[in-house]
Design a protein around this motif. Sequence first.
Motif, PDB file in Angstrom:
ATOM      1  N   ALA A  51      44.203  43.021  47.409  1.00 48.92           N
ATOM      2  CA  ALA A  51      43.776  42.910  48.805  1.00 48.92           C
ATOM      3  C   ALA A  51      42.984  41.626  49.035  1.00 48.92           C
ATOM      4  CB  ALA A  51      42.945  44.126  49.195  1.00 48.92           C
ATOM      5  N   ALA A  52      42.098  41.296  48.115  1.00 46.02           N
ATOM      6  CA  ALA A  52      41.318  40.064  48.250  1.00 46.02           C
ATOM      7  C   ALA A  52      42.222  38.836  48.180  1.00 46.02           C
ATOM      8  CB  ALA A  52      40.255  40.001  47.155  1.00 46.02           C
ATOM      9  N   LEU A  53      43.152  38.831  47.247  1.00 42.98           N
ATOM     10  CA  LEU A  53      44.048  37.691  47.112  1.00 42.98           C
ATOM     11  C   LEU A  53      44.973  37.552  48.318  1.00 42.98           C
ATOM     12  CD1 LEU A  53      44.804  38.108  43.333  1.00 42.98           C
ATOM     13  CD2 LEU A  53      43.710  36.128  44.381  1.00 42.98           C
ATOM     14  N   ARG A  54      45.439  38.668  48.871  1.00 46.90           N
ATOM     15  CA  ARG A  54      46.298  38.614  50.056  1.00 46.90           C
ATOM     16  C   ARG A  54      45.519  38.128  51.272  1.00 46.90           C
ATOM     17  NH1 ARG A  54      51.486  38.048  49.240  1.00 46.90           N
ATOM     18  NH2 ARG A  54      52.126  39.408  47.565  1.00 46.90           N
ATOM     19  N   ALA A  55      44.260  38.529  51.388  1.00 44.89           N
ATOM     20  CA  ALA A  55      43.441  38.069  52.505  1.00 44.89           C
ATOM     21  C   ALA A  55      43.242  36.558  52.444  1.00 44.89           C
ATOM     22  CB  ALA A  55      42.097  38.789  52.502  1.00 44.89           C
ATOM     23  N   VAL A  56      43.031  36.035  51.256  1.00 47.58           N
ATOM     24  CA  VAL A  56      42.868  34.591  51.102  1.00 47.58           C
ATOM     25  C   VAL A  56      44.196  33.881  51.327  1.00 47.58           C
ATOM     26  CG1 VAL A  56      42.336  32.779  49.420  1.00 47.58           C
ATOM     27  CG2 VAL A  56      40.857  34.767  49.640  1.00 47.58           C
ATOM     28  N   ALA A  57      45.278  34.469  50.845  1.00 46.66           N
ATOM     29  CA  ALA A  57      46.596  33.851  51.018  1.00 46.66           C
ATOM     30  C   ALA A  57      47.003  33.781  52.487  1.00 46.66           C
ATOM     31  CB  ALA A  57      47.646  34.620  50.221  1.00 46.66           C
ATOM     32  N   ARG A  59      44.983  32.861  54.783  1.00 43.67           N
ATOM     33  CA  ARG A  59      44.223  31.754  55.365  1.00 43.67           C
ATOM     34  C   ARG A  59      44.603  30.400  54.804  1.00 43.67           C
ATOM     35  NH1 ARG A  59      38.100  32.784  55.764  1.00 43.67           N
ATOM     36  NH2 ARG A  59      38.396  31.380  57.502  1.00 43.67           N
ATOM     37  N   VAL A  60      44.826  30.330  53.500  1.00 43.47           N
ATOM     38  CA  VAL A  60      45.143  29.056  52.844  1.00 43.47           C
ATOM     39  C   VAL A  60      46.283  29.282  51.857  1.00 43.47           C
ATOM     40  CG1 VAL A  60      42.800  28.129  53.053  1.00 43.47           C
ATOM     41  CG2 VAL A  60      43.421  29.398  51.027  1.00 43.47           C
ATOM     42  N   PRO A  61      46.991  28.216  51.482  1.00 42.64           N
ATOM     43  CA  PRO A  61      48.037  28.382  50.464  1.00 42.64           C
ATOM     44  C   PRO A  61      47.420  28.814  49.129  1.00 42.64           C
ATOM     45  CG  PRO A  61      48.239  26.259  51.571  1.00 42.64           C
ATOM     46  CD  PRO A  61      46.956  26.867  52.028  1.00 42.64           C
ATOM     47  N   LEU A  62      47.989  29.834  48.536  1.00 45.87           N
ATOM     48  CA  LEU A  62      47.466  30.385  47.283  1.00 45.87           C
ATOM     49  C   LEU A  62      48.617  30.538  46.311  1.00 45.87           C
ATOM     50  CD1 LEU A  62      44.979  31.643  45.850  1.00 45.87           C
ATOM     51  CD2 LEU A  62      45.672  33.822  46.803  1.00 45.87           C
ATOM     52  N   HIS A  63      48.477  29.971  45.146  1.00 47.30           N
ATOM     53  CA  HIS A  63      49.538  29.998  44.154  1.00 47.30           C
ATOM     54  C   HIS A  63      49.379  31.186  43.219  1.00 47.30           C
ATOM     55  CE1 HIS A  63      50.831  26.071  45.402  1.00 47.30           C
ATOM     56  NE2 HIS A  63      49.571  25.659  45.322  1.00 47.30           N
ATOM     57  N   GLY A  64      50.406  31.992  43.103  1.00 43.73           N
ATOM     58  CA  GLY A  64      50.469  33.060  42.128  1.00 43.73           C
ATOM     59  C   GLY A  64      49.586  34.267  42.321  1.00 43.73           C
ATOM     60  N   ILE A 103      37.024  34.562  41.810  1.00 36.28           N
ATOM     61  CA  ILE A 103      36.903  33.134  41.490  1.00 36.28           C
ATOM     62  C   ILE A 103      38.181  32.408  41.897  1.00 36.28           C
ATOM     63  CG2 ILE A 103      36.814  31.494  39.554  1.00 36.28           C
ATOM     64  CD1 ILE A 103      34.756  33.378  38.258  1.00 36.28           C
ATOM     65  N   TRP A 104      39.339  33.036  41.630  1.00 36.11           N
ATOM     66  CA  TRP A 104      40.617  32.453  42.046  1.00 36.11           C
ATOM     67  C   TRP A 104      40.637  32.281  43.570  1.00 36.11           C
ATOM     68  CZ3 TRP A 104      44.314  30.880  38.645  1.00 36.11           C
ATOM     69  CH2 TRP A 104      45.576  30.588  39.141  1.00 36.11           C
ATOM     70  N   CYS A 105      40.134  33.271  44.285  1.00 32.77           N
ATOM     71  CA  CYS A 105      40.064  33.203  45.750  1.00 32.77           C
ATOM     72  C   CYS A 105      39.119  32.090  46.198  1.00 32.77           C
ATOM     73  CB  CYS A 105      39.577  34.526  46.322  1.00 32.77           C
ATOM     74  SG  CYS A 105      40.727  35.879  46.170  1.00 32.77           S
ATOM     75  N   ALA A 106      37.958  32.002  45.581  1.00 30.97           N
ATOM     76  CA  ALA A 106      36.976  30.992  45.963  1.00 30.97           C
ATOM     77  C   ALA A 106      37.503  29.586  45.725  1.00 30.97           C
ATOM     78  CB  ALA A 106      35.671  31.216  45.193  1.00 30.97           C
ATOM     79  N   LEU A 107      38.175  29.386  44.602  1.00 33.61           N
ATOM     80  CA  LEU A 107      38.747  28.071  44.329  1.00 33.61           C
ATOM     81  C   LEU A 107      39.835  27.719  45.332  1.00 33.61           C
ATOM     82  CD1 LEU A 107      38.938  28.153  40.431  1.00 33.61           C
ATOM     83  CD2 LEU A 107      37.350  26.846  41.859  1.00 33.61           C
ATOM     84  N   ALA A 108      40.647  28.688  45.697  1.00 34.12           N
ATOM     85  CA  ALA A 108      41.698  28.445  46.685  1.00 34.12           C
ATOM     86  C   ALA A 108      41.099  28.134  48.051  1.00 34.12           C
ATOM     87  CB  ALA A 108      42.630  29.643  46.769  1.00 34.12           C
ATOM     88  N   LEU A 109      40.079  28.875  48.439  1.00 34.46           N
ATOM     89  CA  LEU A 109      39.440  28.613  49.726  1.00 34.46           C
ATOM     90  C   LEU A 109      38.772  27.245  49.746  1.00 34.46           C
ATOM     91  CD1 LEU A 109      37.882  32.091  50.544  1.00 34.46           C
ATOM     92  CD2 LEU A 109      39.709  30.929  51.796  1.00 34.46           C
ATOM     93  N   ARG A 110      38.112  26.893  48.690  1.00 35.03           N
ATOM     94  CA  ARG A 110      37.438  25.600  48.617  1.00 35.03           C
ATOM     95  C   ARG A 110      38.445  24.472  48.690  1.00 35.03           C
ATOM     96  NH1 ARG A 110      34.758  22.701  43.734  1.00 35.03           N
ATOM     97  NH2 ARG A 110      33.558  21.135  44.829  1.00 35.03           N
TER      98      ARG A 110
END
Length: 129
Positions: A51-57, A59-64, A103-110
């Motif tokens: 759910a966290a990864l989908r929420a970030v995806a 908003r921004v491009p998220l790999h994997g 952390i994966w989400c934070a790096l993608a958002l940043r």
Amino acid sequence: MAGVTILGVGLAWASASFRAGPDEFGMPLAAPGQVRPYLLAWTATGLTAAAALRAVAARVPLHGPDALVVILTFMGTRLSLGFRPEPPVLAASAAAALTAAFIWCALALRRGFRGYRGRRATSGGREAG
């Protein structure tokens, strides 16, 4: 979200139930006893991470994101079924998996906000400016 979580937990359960090679190599098989609490704990952890990864995806491009959820839930479930940790250790390992996902989400958002902030594209694909 549910599909990738169930895939990771199911693969780990199958891996803990059967072994093709000798017992001396690799992780121990699933210890005798109840497996349902461990499967439920890792399903909840995987759904939270997904759910966290989908929420970030969104908003921004998220790999994997799907691969990360499958890997985290597989590893956590497989270790839990082989070693049967006590509840505090199980909670700590679930927290470590969620921390990795966050952390994966934070790096993608940043990276995403830094990369797209203030840019305007022209028809040639270059920045306007």
